[in-house]
Design an enzyme around this catalytic site. Structure first.
Site, mmCIF file in Angstrom:
data_model
loop_
_atom_site.group_PDB
_atom_site.id
_atom_site.type_symbol
_atom_site.label_atom_id
_atom_site.label_comp_id
_atom_site.label_asym_id
_atom_site.label_seq_id
_atom_site.Cartn_x
_atom_site.Cartn_y
_atom_site.Cartn_z
ATOM 1 N N LYS A 79 -5.035 2.849 1.843
ATOM 2 C CA LYS A 79 -5.153 3.093 0.405
ATOM 3 C C LYS A 79 -5.518 1.790 -0.299
ATOM 4 O O LYS A 79 -4.956 0.739 0.001
ATOM 5 C CB LYS A 79 -3.826 3.641 -0.136
ATOM 6 C CG LYS A 79 -3.864 4.045 -1.613
ATOM 7 C CD LYS A 79 -2.541 4.676 -2.036
ATOM 8 C CE LYS A 79 -2.558 5.088 -3.501
ATOM 9 N NZ LYS A 79 -1.297 5.749 -3.916
ATOM 10 N N SER A 159 -1.411 10.140 -6.544
ATOM 11 C CA SER A 159 -2.559 9.260 -6.612
ATOM 12 C C SER A 159 -3.237 9.033 -5.261
ATOM 13 O O SER A 159 -4.362 8.561 -5.193
ATOM 14 C CB SER A 159 -2.129 7.895 -7.161
ATOM 15 O OG SER A 159 -1.216 7.249 -6.278
ATOM 16 N N SER A 183 3.378 10.601 -5.314
ATOM 17 C CA SER A 183 1.976 10.379 -4.961
ATOM 18 C C SER A 183 1.668 10.364 -3.475
ATOM 19 O O SER A 183 0.515 10.190 -3.087
ATOM 20 C CB SER A 183 1.475 9.070 -5.595
ATOM 21 O OG SER A 183 1.362 9.221 -6.987
#
Length: 493
Positions: A79, A159, A183
């Protein structure tokens, strides 16, 4: 030969170790798949050379008869909230465009030390602020799932939407995520994969771009519970550079996995039956309860009376911390600098932040600055922190009656991109089931439990006691074995 991109972390690790295939073959297969999936917009940066270098090191170690590292031969997605030395790191924001860290985050370094290779940096909601992956400055991430006879692109959750899409679409066997209010868990539920947020402090936050420092926690996203356990073992551990890091040994979660829940009590919080919850979510929850009983657990109803205050408290605390954390982005030292002709220092600050931050980030900075301002601090922020303490106390009392809690992960299946973008409150409600565990710093996991009427994945959430990741993983494994979830999105990209 088996398509290597259909294999998970455990299968790749074991296959490389046993000589069924070479690590380089795995890396090449995943690199090729990543290169052909630009339509999903899951990757902001591709690093095929990093994946190949780690693979070659694994193959060389095996040829030399050396003991292989825990993740030798396993390529993963990272990420783009984790700083990666020499590789662009932007948090999906224009304000960090062009920033190349001269250092490595602790979590990513732990994974490289374990032998993993990096396929690339994954897209996300800007600064991890969002529930649909529509706030990235570099375009929306598209879920690999589709409704039948409907071409509308679906949200992969947020997210960590790039991470969930990459794993669900088979672009990576596992990926890192971060979870501030859900998330990891909500995108895992939306895309039919597993993801766990460990106890706050299990994984170092050093080198991870901050959103809300008292809530942010890294965790793994993978195809199943075992793969999450393997990856979490590599990610976790004490870090002296992080004052919130827990000085504890990392358990061998994979070795202790067991789907036998005899003697365990599973709590069902009555407050999680929210108004307007779809019948399909309720039905899945009831099915999950039946699966827990089948695994040998006793079901008990528990009460978390302050649950209804969790979401408003979270959306005061998280923006307040974001307002403070994002003050460092000013155009002076790194990232974007917008310097209008004849501008002074204050003009540069204003222009840089106006151009660099997206609408959702600005919204949260404004909320956070407001609740921290003189005259409102006690009325909002102090009250929210008091509510947070009451929520944590609710969990403590509930865990006197049970070992883990079982709830839905999200109030719906994935929705179409753009469907909720005009209504921030509707978007924030996606976190209604995940936020309470985040406020209390508890380990929590989402496991796919079934499909809705449109064939889209639905997830079940397990919440555990502090530091009881093992209990969470074991309950997740019990659900996984009974759900028999094997659905995968049909490739269209």
């Amino acid at each position: 030969m088996t398509d290597l991109t259909t294999l998970g972390i455990a299968a790749i690790r074991d296959g490389v170790r046993d000589g069924q295939f070479k690590a380089r073959e795995v890396a090449e297969a995943f690199n090729a798949k990543v290169a052909g999936a630009d339509a999903l917009n899951a990757f902001l940066v591709k690093t095929p050379e990093h994946a190949l270098a780690a693979a070659d090191a694994a193959d060389a170690a095996r040829a030399a008869g050396e003991t292989l590292k825990p993740l030798a031969g396993v390529p993963i997605g990272m990420k783009d909230l984790f700083a990666t030395k020499g590789v662009a790191t932007t948090a999906a924001s224009r304000i960090l465009e062009g920033f190349v860290p001269p250092y490595e985050s602790t979590v990513s370094q732990n994974l490289w030390n374990a032998g993993a290779g990096m396929l690339g940096k994954l897209n996300l909601d800007q600064f991890a602020m969002g529930s649909s992956n529509e706030t990235s400055a570099f375009g929306n991430v598209i879920s690999p799932w589709r409704r039948p006879n409907d071409t509308a692109p679906l949200a992969p959750g947020g997210s960590s939407g790039g991470s969930s899409t990459a794993v669900s679409a088979g672009l990576a066997p596992g990926a890192t995520g971060t979870d501030t209010g859900g998330s990891i868990r909500q995108p895992a539920a939306f895309t039919g994969i597993s993801g766990i947020k460990p106890t706050y402090g299990r994984c170092s936050r050093w080198g991870t771009i901050a959103f809300a420092s008292s809530l942010d926690q890294a965790g793994p996203m993978a195809r199943d519970v075992r793969d999450c356990a393997i990856m979490l073992e590599a990610m976790a551990g004490f870090d002296a550079k992080d004052a919130t890091s827990l000085k504890l040994d990392v358990p061998n979660w994979e070795a202790a996995l067991s789907a036998d829940l005899k003697g365990k009590r599973v709590g069902v919080p009555k407050e999680y039956r929210v108004d307007g919850m779809p019948a399909e979510i309720e039905a899945l929850w009831q099915q999950g309860i039946a699966w827990m009983r089948d695994a040998g657990a006793e079901i008990v109803e528990v009460s978390l009376p302050h649950t209804k205050y969790a979401l408003p408290a979270y959306y005061i605390i998280a923006p307040a911390e974001a307002s403070s954390n994002l003050a460092r982005y000013d155009g002076v030292r790194y990232g974007l600098r917008d310097l209008p002709e004849g501008a002074g220092l204050q003009d540069m600050y204003a222009a840089t932040r106006a151009a660099g931050f997206g609408d959702e980030v600005k919204r949260r900075i404004l909320i956070g600055t407001y609740v921290l301002s003189a005259g409102f601090y006690d009325a909002y922020y102090t009250q929210a922190q008091k509510v947070r303490t009451l929520i944590a106390r609710d969990f403590e009392r509930a865990f006197e009656q049970c070992d883990v809690l079982l709830t839905p992960t999200a109030p719906s299946a994935a929705f179409a991109l753009g469907e909720k973008q005009a209504d921030p409150l509707a978007m924030y409600l996606n976190d209604v089931f995940t936020v309470p565990a985040s406020l209390a710093g508890l380990p929590a996991m989402s496991v796919p439990g079934g499909l809705d009427k449109d064939g889209l994945p639905l997830g079940l959430q397990i919440i555990g006691k502090p530091l009881d990741e093992q209990g969470v993983l074991n309950a997740g494994l019990a659900i996984e074995q009974r759900a028999g979830f094997t659905a995968r999105p049909q490739a269209w990209w």
